[in-house]
Design a protein around this motif. Sequence first.
Motif, PDB file in Angstrom:
ATOM      1  N   GLN A  69       0.827  -1.206   0.000  1.00  0.00           N
ATOM      2  CA  GLN A  69       0.000   0.000   0.000  1.00  0.00           C
ATOM      3  C   GLN A  69       0.865   1.261   0.000  1.00  0.00           C
ATOM      4  N   SER A  70       1.937   1.241   0.782  1.00  0.00           N
ATOM      5  CA  SER A  70       2.840   2.395   0.836  1.00  0.00           C
ATOM      6  C   SER A  70       3.507   2.629  -0.516  1.00  0.00           C
ATOM      7  N   LEU A  71       3.894   1.520  -1.175  1.00  0.00           N
ATOM      8  CA  LEU A  71       4.528   1.649  -2.488  1.00  0.00           C
ATOM      9  C   LEU A  71       3.538   2.182  -3.520  1.00  0.00           C
ATOM     10  N   LEU A  72       2.307   1.712  -3.476  1.00  0.00           N
ATOM     11  CA  LEU A  72       1.288   2.217  -4.398  1.00  0.00           C
ATOM     12  C   LEU A  72       1.092   3.717  -4.209  1.00  0.00           C
ATOM     13  N   ASP A  73       0.957   4.145  -2.967  1.00  0.00           N
ATOM     14  CA  ASP A  73       0.758   5.575  -2.684  1.00  0.00           C
ATOM     15  C   ASP A  73       1.921   6.407  -3.219  1.00  0.00           C
ATOM     16  N   TRP A  74       3.131   5.899  -3.042  1.00  0.00           N
ATOM     17  CA  TRP A  74       4.307   6.640  -3.510  1.00  0.00           C
ATOM     18  C   TRP A  74       4.354   6.702  -5.030  1.00  0.00           C
ATOM     19  N   LEU A  75       4.064   5.582  -5.684  1.00  0.00           N
ATOM     20  CA  LEU A  75       4.076   5.545  -7.153  1.00  0.00           C
ATOM     21  C   LEU A  75       3.045   6.521  -7.723  1.00  0.00           C
ATOM     22  N   LEU A  76       1.881   6.568  -7.102  1.00  0.00           N
ATOM     23  CA  LEU A  76       0.843   7.503  -7.552  1.00  0.00           C
ATOM     24  C   LEU A  76       1.281   8.943  -7.332  1.00  0.00           C
ATOM     25  N   ARG A  77       1.828   9.194  -6.184  1.00  0.00           N
ATOM     26  CA  ARG A  77       2.237  10.558  -5.830  1.00  0.00           C
ATOM     27  C   ARG A  77       3.370  11.061  -6.723  1.00  0.00           C
ATOM     28  N   GLU A  78       4.286  10.153  -7.092  1.00  0.00           N
ATOM     29  CA  GLU A  78       5.439  10.555  -7.902  1.00  0.00           C
ATOM     30  C   GLU A  78       5.153  10.488  -9.396  1.00  0.00           C
ATOM     31  N   GLY A  79       3.971  10.007  -9.773  1.00  0.00           N
ATOM     32  CA  GLY A  79       3.601  10.001 -11.190  1.00  0.00           C
ATOM     33  C   GLY A  79       3.923   8.716 -11.929  1.00  0.00           C
ATOM     34  N   TRP A  80       4.393   7.674 -11.210  1.00  0.00           N
ATOM     35  CA  TRP A  80       4.776   6.424 -11.870  1.00  0.00           C
ATOM     36  C   TRP A  80       3.582   5.501 -12.117  1.00  0.00           C
ATOM     37  N   ALA A  81       2.414   5.817 -11.561  1.00  0.00           N
ATOM     38  CA  ALA A  81       1.299   4.885 -11.662  1.00  0.00           C
ATOM     39  C   ALA A  81      -0.009   5.585 -11.958  1.00  0.00           C
ATOM     40  N   VAL A  82      -0.864   4.857 -12.673  1.00  0.00           N
ATOM     41  CA  VAL A  82      -2.265   5.231 -12.844  1.00  0.00           C
ATOM     42  C   VAL A  82      -3.074   4.197 -12.076  1.00  0.00           C
ATOM     43  N   VAL A  83      -3.876   4.659 -11.135  1.00  0.00           N
ATOM     44  CA  VAL A  83      -4.629   3.746 -10.278  1.00  0.00           C
ATOM     45  C   VAL A  83      -6.119   3.854 -10.603  1.00  0.00           C
ATOM     46  N   VAL A  84      -6.708   2.713 -10.894  1.00  0.00           N
ATOM     47  CA  VAL A  84      -8.158   2.642 -11.074  1.00  0.00           C
ATOM     48  C   VAL A  84      -8.760   2.182  -9.747  1.00  0.00           C
ATOM     49  N   GLU A  85      -9.734   2.952  -9.264  1.00  0.00           N
ATOM     50  CA  GLU A  85     -10.325   2.663  -7.957  1.00  0.00           C
ATOM     51  C   GLU A  85     -11.822   2.376  -8.101  1.00  0.00           C
ATOM     52  N   GLN A  86     -12.329   1.629  -7.168  1.00  0.00           N
ATOM     53  CA  GLN A  86     -13.750   1.287  -7.151  1.00  0.00           C
ATOM     54  C   GLN A  86     -14.350   1.695  -5.810  1.00  0.00           C
ATOM     55  N   ARG A  87     -15.560   2.259  -5.884  1.00  0.00           N
ATOM     56  CA  ARG A  87     -16.203   2.724  -4.657  1.00  0.00           C
ATOM     57  C   ARG A  87     -16.969   1.569  -4.019  1.00  0.00           C
ATOM     58  N   GLN A  88     -16.620   1.279  -2.770  1.00  0.00           N
ATOM     59  CA  GLN A  88     -17.293   0.227  -2.024  1.00  0.00           C
ATOM     60  C   GLN A  88     -17.451   0.668  -0.568  1.00  0.00           C
ATOM     61  N   HIS A  89     -18.623   0.445  -0.025  1.00  0.00           N
ATOM     62  CA  HIS A  89     -18.879   0.731   1.378  1.00  0.00           C
ATOM     63  C   HIS A  89     -18.519   2.173   1.741  1.00  0.00           C
ATOM     64  N   GLY A  90     -18.789   3.079   0.801  1.00  0.00           N
ATOM     65  CA  GLY A  90     -18.581   4.485   1.078  1.00  0.00           C
ATOM     66  C   GLY A  90     -17.148   4.962   0.964  1.00  0.00           C
ATOM     67  N   ASP A  91     -16.247   4.133   0.440  1.00  0.00           N
ATOM     68  CA  ASP A  91     -14.847   4.551   0.303  1.00  0.00           C
ATOM     69  C   ASP A  91     -14.303   4.045  -1.031  1.00  0.00           C
ATOM     70  N   TRP A  92     -13.118   4.575  -1.395  1.00  0.00           N
ATOM     71  CA  TRP A  92     -12.477   4.170  -2.660  1.00  0.00           C
ATOM     72  C   TRP A  92     -11.377   3.150  -2.384  1.00  0.00           C
ATOM     73  N   TRP A  93     -11.412   2.064  -3.179  1.00  0.00           N
ATOM     74  CA  TRP A  93     -10.449   0.976  -3.008  1.00  0.00           C
ATOM     75  C   TRP A  93      -9.739   0.707  -4.344  1.00  0.00           C
ATOM     76  N   PRO A  94      -8.399   0.467  -4.298  1.00  0.00           N
ATOM     77  CA  PRO A  94      -7.666   0.183  -5.546  1.00  0.00           C
ATOM     78  C   PRO A  94      -8.229  -1.060  -6.244  1.00  0.00           C
ATOM     79  N   LEU A  95      -8.419  -0.931  -7.560  1.00  0.00           N
ATOM     80  CA  LEU A  95      -8.880  -2.059  -8.365  1.00  0.00           C
ATOM     81  C   LEU A  95      -7.763  -2.590  -9.263  1.00  0.00           C
ATOM     82  N   SER A  96      -7.019  -1.669  -9.872  1.00  0.00           N
ATOM     83  CA  SER A  96      -5.888  -2.065 -10.718  1.00  0.00           C
ATOM     84  C   SER A  96      -4.853  -0.960 -10.736  1.00  0.00           C
ATOM     85  N   LEU A  97      -3.666  -1.314 -11.173  1.00  0.00           N
ATOM     86  CA  LEU A  97      -2.566  -0.341 -11.215  1.00  0.00           C
ATOM     87  C   LEU A  97      -1.823  -0.496 -12.535  1.00  0.00           C
TER      88      LEU A  97
END
Length: 393
Positions: A69-97
């Motif tokens: 999870q920490s690596l995903l957050d960093w990759l997104l923040r630094e521009g290395w990743a595009v994250v597709v998220e899905q809304r479940q139970h009132g929150d957003w959860w990673p679906l693919s990277l």
Amino acid sequence: MPEEIRIEPLDQRKVCLRRKRYREQLPQQLGHIPVEWRELLARWVRRGGNSRWETLRNDAGVTGIQLAQSLLDWLLREGWAVVVEQRQHGDWWPLSLELRNLPQLRAALGLSDKAQDAQHWQTIREELKVFCDNCLTPALLALDELPPHRALARYDLIAALKHWQDAQKSGTRRDFALAARDDTKGVSEAEWNWLEQTLDLAEFRIERHTPLLLISASLTLTLPRGQLDLSIPPDFSALTPATLKSVTAVTGSIRHWQLVENRTSFERVARQREQDVGVIWLPGFPPSWWRVSVGHLLDIVPAPAHLACDPDPAGIAIALKAAELWLERDLTWLPWKMSATDLAALRVRKRLLDTDRLLITSLQQESALPAPFLELIGWMLEHDEKGEQEGYL
């Protein structure tokens, strides 16, 4: 920074259930990241760069979920990743990277690029094809069957075999590994298995261990440091090629040499040999070290040969190959214990295989095949059977 991350809805609904997050600017430098992150990121990159989050999270193991999870957050923040998220139970959860700028990312992690590997392999292959002779062609074709990155990792072994062959070197596997990669353990077991399946390493004078010529004879060998009496052992002696090469003289005489292919049969014959007969083990199709060693022995102690191999097509081919040493020195040789009668007397015989029949066809084209071999071939074809000399010798 959060405000720099773009958010794009992926659903045309009043309430969006899927979205994509990414930074618009592409990154260029990976920079310094923790070792654990680098190892996990390398595994993600090897998956192709676009994977389900559940798959990537599993790569980190049960204890590494927070690491992932920490690596995903960093990759997104630094521009290395595009994250597709899905809304479940009132929150957003990673679906693919999806990882971005993969060529730079692979380079930064020291990983190869498939397209570059393929192009590099074609360049290397053309270079190899120029100097590879016929005996190395099977290895070159075998490299073609491997993925480019693996072919690139192994091509140096083929080049090293060529240099080894040109220099007429001989030795053990460790000797070759040292010559090829400057490390006696530099060739992996998987690579050795691949080489053995592809080539006859004995033809390149490479053995698992120092090869030994098994011999029983009433001879005394003179070497630079003394003499070696072969008549002392009650059964046979084992001599290295280096020992035989250093022999300068021999005391004693041999009426004829008996060559026996089957190891058990050789040991029986060696224990029961007559005083003036020498017995040598013939280890299947004679490898180069064996031919050199026996050739040197024949130069010092020339005598006719009686060749005993299995009464089957391969046995005939082996005997003919070994007999070349005697023909080169104008010495006579005869098949021994390889007659149709010997085969017919066996209690247990085997059916001929298609490969046996192909070999028989090749043998029948030999111009000077001894009469016993012609009779043996005729019996095998008539009865569709072959045998092993261990059953009678």
